[in-house]
Design a protein around this motif. Structure first.
Motif, PDB file in Angstrom:
ATOM      1  N   ILE A 155      14.334 -14.670  20.780  1.00  0.00           N
ATOM      2  CA  ILE A 155      13.647 -13.648  20.009  1.00  0.00           C
ATOM      3  C   ILE A 155      12.144 -13.873  20.125  1.00  0.00           C
ATOM      4  O   ILE A 155      11.644 -14.954  19.817  1.00  0.00           O
ATOM      5  N   ALA A 156      11.435 -12.844  20.576  1.00  0.00           N
ATOM      6  CA  ALA A 156       9.980 -12.927  20.718  1.00  0.00           C
ATOM      7  C   ALA A 156       9.314 -12.258  19.531  1.00  0.00           C
ATOM      8  O   ALA A 156       9.750 -11.204  19.066  1.00  0.00           O
ATOM      9  N   PHE A 157       8.252 -12.876  19.030  1.00  0.00           N
ATOM     10  CA  PHE A 157       7.505 -12.302  17.915  1.00  0.00           C
ATOM     11  C   PHE A 157       6.122 -12.917  17.914  1.00  0.00           C
ATOM     12  O   PHE A 157       5.947 -14.100  18.170  1.00  0.00           O
ATOM     13  N   GLY A 158       5.124 -12.100  17.626  1.00  0.00           N
ATOM     14  CA  GLY A 158       3.756 -12.602  17.577  1.00  0.00           C
ATOM     15  C   GLY A 158       3.396 -13.357  18.839  1.00  0.00           C
ATOM     16  O   GLY A 158       3.552 -12.861  19.951  1.00  0.00           O
ATOM     17  N   ALA A 159       2.929 -14.584  18.667  1.00  0.00           N
ATOM     18  CA  ALA A 159       2.566 -15.428  19.804  1.00  0.00           C
ATOM     19  C   ALA A 159       3.629 -16.489  20.070  1.00  0.00           C
ATOM     20  O   ALA A 159       3.353 -17.501  20.704  1.00  0.00           O
ATOM     21  N   CYS A 160       4.861 -16.231  19.615  1.00  0.00           N
ATOM     22  CA  CYS A 160       5.926 -17.226  19.736  1.00  0.00           C
ATOM     23  C   CYS A 160       7.224 -16.586  20.215  1.00  0.00           C
ATOM     24  O   CYS A 160       7.373 -15.366  20.247  1.00  0.00           O
ATOM     25  N   SER A 161       8.166 -17.437  20.565  1.00  0.00           N
ATOM     26  CA  SER A 161       9.527 -16.993  20.836  1.00  0.00           C
ATOM     27  C   SER A 161      10.482 -18.056  20.329  1.00  0.00           C
ATOM     28  O   SER A 161      10.172 -19.248  20.329  1.00  0.00           O
ATOM     29  N   LEU A 162      11.641 -17.613  19.883  1.00  0.00           N
ATOM     30  CA  LEU A 162      12.631 -18.490  19.276  1.00  0.00           C
ATOM     31  C   LEU A 162      13.870 -18.511  20.161  1.00  0.00           C
ATOM     32  O   LEU A 162      14.487 -17.478  20.408  1.00  0.00           O
ATOM     33  N   ASP A 163      14.229 -19.699  20.662  1.00  0.00           N
ATOM     34  CA  ASP A 163      15.425 -19.867  21.481  1.00  0.00           C
ATOM     35  C   ASP A 163      16.546 -20.345  20.562  1.00  0.00           C
ATOM     36  O   ASP A 163      16.584 -21.511  20.167  1.00  0.00           O
ATOM     37  N   LEU A 164      17.441 -19.418  20.204  1.00  0.00           N
ATOM     38  CA  LEU A 164      18.485 -19.750  19.240  1.00  0.00           C
ATOM     39  C   LEU A 164      19.507 -20.722  19.805  1.00  0.00           C
ATOM     40  O   LEU A 164      20.039 -21.566  19.089  1.00  0.00           O
ATOM     41  N   ILE A 230       3.497 -20.384  13.330  1.00  0.00           N
ATOM     42  CA  ILE A 230       3.817 -19.169  14.073  1.00  0.00           C
ATOM     43  C   ILE A 230       2.850 -18.020  13.840  1.00  0.00           C
ATOM     44  O   ILE A 230       2.822 -17.076  14.642  1.00  0.00           O
ATOM     45  N   GLU A 231       2.081 -18.078  12.771  1.00  0.00           N
ATOM     46  CA  GLU A 231       1.183 -16.961  12.465  1.00  0.00           C
ATOM     47  C   GLU A 231      -0.193 -17.188  13.090  1.00  0.00           C
ATOM     48  O   GLU A 231      -0.712 -18.298  13.082  1.00  0.00           O
ATOM     49  N   ARG A 232      -0.783 -16.119  13.616  1.00  0.00           N
ATOM     50  CA  ARG A 232      -2.153 -16.229  14.121  1.00  0.00           C
ATOM     51  C   ARG A 232      -3.117 -16.533  12.975  1.00  0.00           C
ATOM     52  O   ARG A 232      -4.065 -17.287  13.127  1.00  0.00           O
ATOM     53  N   ASN A 233      -2.868 -15.928  11.824  1.00  0.00           N
ATOM     54  CA  ASN A 233      -3.651 -16.204  10.621  1.00  0.00           C
ATOM     55  C   ASN A 233      -2.671 -16.451   9.477  1.00  0.00           C
ATOM     56  O   ASN A 233      -2.164 -15.505   8.868  1.00  0.00           O
ATOM     57  N   PRO A 234      -2.387 -17.732   9.168  1.00  0.00           N
ATOM     58  CA  PRO A 234      -1.401 -18.048   8.117  1.00  0.00           C
ATOM     59  C   PRO A 234      -1.737 -17.449   6.762  1.00  0.00           C
ATOM     60  O   PRO A 234      -0.842 -17.210   5.954  1.00  0.00           O
ATOM     61  N   ASP A 235      -3.030 -17.202   6.520  1.00  0.00           N
ATOM     62  CA  ASP A 235      -3.426 -16.625   5.233  1.00  0.00           C
ATOM     63  C   ASP A 235      -3.119 -15.129   5.150  1.00  0.00           C
ATOM     64  O   ASP A 235      -3.076 -14.554   4.057  1.00  0.00           O
ATOM     65  N   LYS A 236      -2.915 -14.500   6.318  1.00  0.00           N
ATOM     66  CA  LYS A 236      -2.555 -13.078   6.365  1.00  0.00           C
ATOM     67  C   LYS A 236      -1.347 -12.923   7.290  1.00  0.00           C
ATOM     68  O   LYS A 236      -1.455 -12.417   8.405  1.00  0.00           O
ATOM     69  N   PRO A 237      -0.184 -13.387   6.831  1.00  0.00           N
ATOM     70  CA  PRO A 237       1.006 -13.401   7.698  1.00  0.00           C
ATOM     71  C   PRO A 237       1.486 -12.001   8.073  1.00  0.00           C
ATOM     72  O   PRO A 237       1.439 -11.075   7.257  1.00  0.00           O
ATOM     73  N   VAL A 238       1.938 -11.869   9.312  1.00  0.00           N
ATOM     74  CA  VAL A 238       2.502 -10.600   9.783  1.00  0.00           C
ATOM     75  C   VAL A 238       3.943 -10.777  10.253  1.00  0.00           C
ATOM     76  O   VAL A 238       4.651  -9.792  10.457  1.00  0.00           O
TER      77      VAL A 238
END
Length: 256
Positions: A155-164, A230-238
């Protein structure tokens, strides 16, 4: 008491003033590919640490004279990459959630299942790039059934991907981002239910981190740690957003 596997085995230190329980943990982890040392308290533990630094330390929260919390702070300052697991026979105290902020990586209430403790320790070892040699008697982890079919394993999201399948988190450049077992469990659950707010109770019911059954606020701490990764800006999570009075929701990326 010490149990040695091989020179290349991950090193584990068990600090507990209960001699019987300490011996059982030393014997159990020794059979599962670890070099294990035991200590009855902080003085013995730091003496052993002067001889060899372990990858993971298991500490009983209720050592005499309040040694446990002081020890956790000293270990974290001196060894930032060391894995620390805290054991506690008393649950539900208001200050417990604060203890999770002392740099402790994981928490397990007593009584605990040895296999669960082993899983937690191995999860920490994966974060620091070490593994214990599995034995034939080890029971492999079986993925939990989900009401959402795992159609895709990455699963790809933001600047990361999760390999389940590999249970790994990656940055956009392919670099693996270390996660604890608790962090991965939480991220996996949220990502399998995209755009659906999950309550804290739902999260506790569908994750394997038993500590969350006692410490509701520990979920918030895990979310905070995940956002930093995982967040580009942890203070403003998307990616992982807070849903007031409910819990959290994983925001799926828009379809291309």
């Amino acid at each position: 008491m010490t149990v040695e596997a091989t020179n290349s085995s991950p090193r584990l230190l068990v600090v507990d003033d209960d001699a019987d329980l300490r011996s059982l943990m030393i014997e159990y982890f020794g059979r599962h590919g670890f070099t294990v040392h035991g200590a009855s308290g902080a003085p013995d533990a730091f003496r052993l640490l002067d001889e060899a630094v372990p990858e993971v330390v298991i500490v009983d929260l209720h050592l005499p004279a309040g040694e446990s919390l002081t020890m956790a702070r000293r270990l974290r300052r001196a060894h930032p990459s060391m894995g620390i697991v805290m054991l506690d026979a008393v649950v539900g105290e208001p200050s417990d959630r604060i203890r999770l902020e002392l740099g402790v990586d994981d928490y397990l209430p007593k009584p605990f299942d040895n296999r669960e403790l082993l899983r937690r320790v191995r999860g920490l070892l994966r974060c620091i790039g070490r593994t214990a040699k599995p034995l034939a008697e080890d029971v492999p982890y079986q993925p939990r059934p989900s009401d959402v079919p795992a159609v895709r394993q990455r699963i790809a999201f933001g600047a990361c991907s999760l390999d389940l399948e590999a249970r790994s988190l990656f940055a956009i450049d392919g670099t693996e981002i270390p996660t604890t077992a608790a962090e991965f469990d939480l991220l996996e659950l949220l990502s399998r239910h995209p755009n659906r707010p999950l309550s804290r109770n739902r999260i506790m019911e569908h994750t394997r981190n038993q500590a969350w059954n006692v410490f509701d606020r520990s979920i918030d701490l895990q979310v905070m740690k995940l956002r930093r990764k995982i967040e580009r800006n942890p203070d403003k999570p998307v990616v992982i957003k807070t849903v007031c009075s409910v819990g959290y929701v994983f925001m799926a990326p828009p379809s291309k």
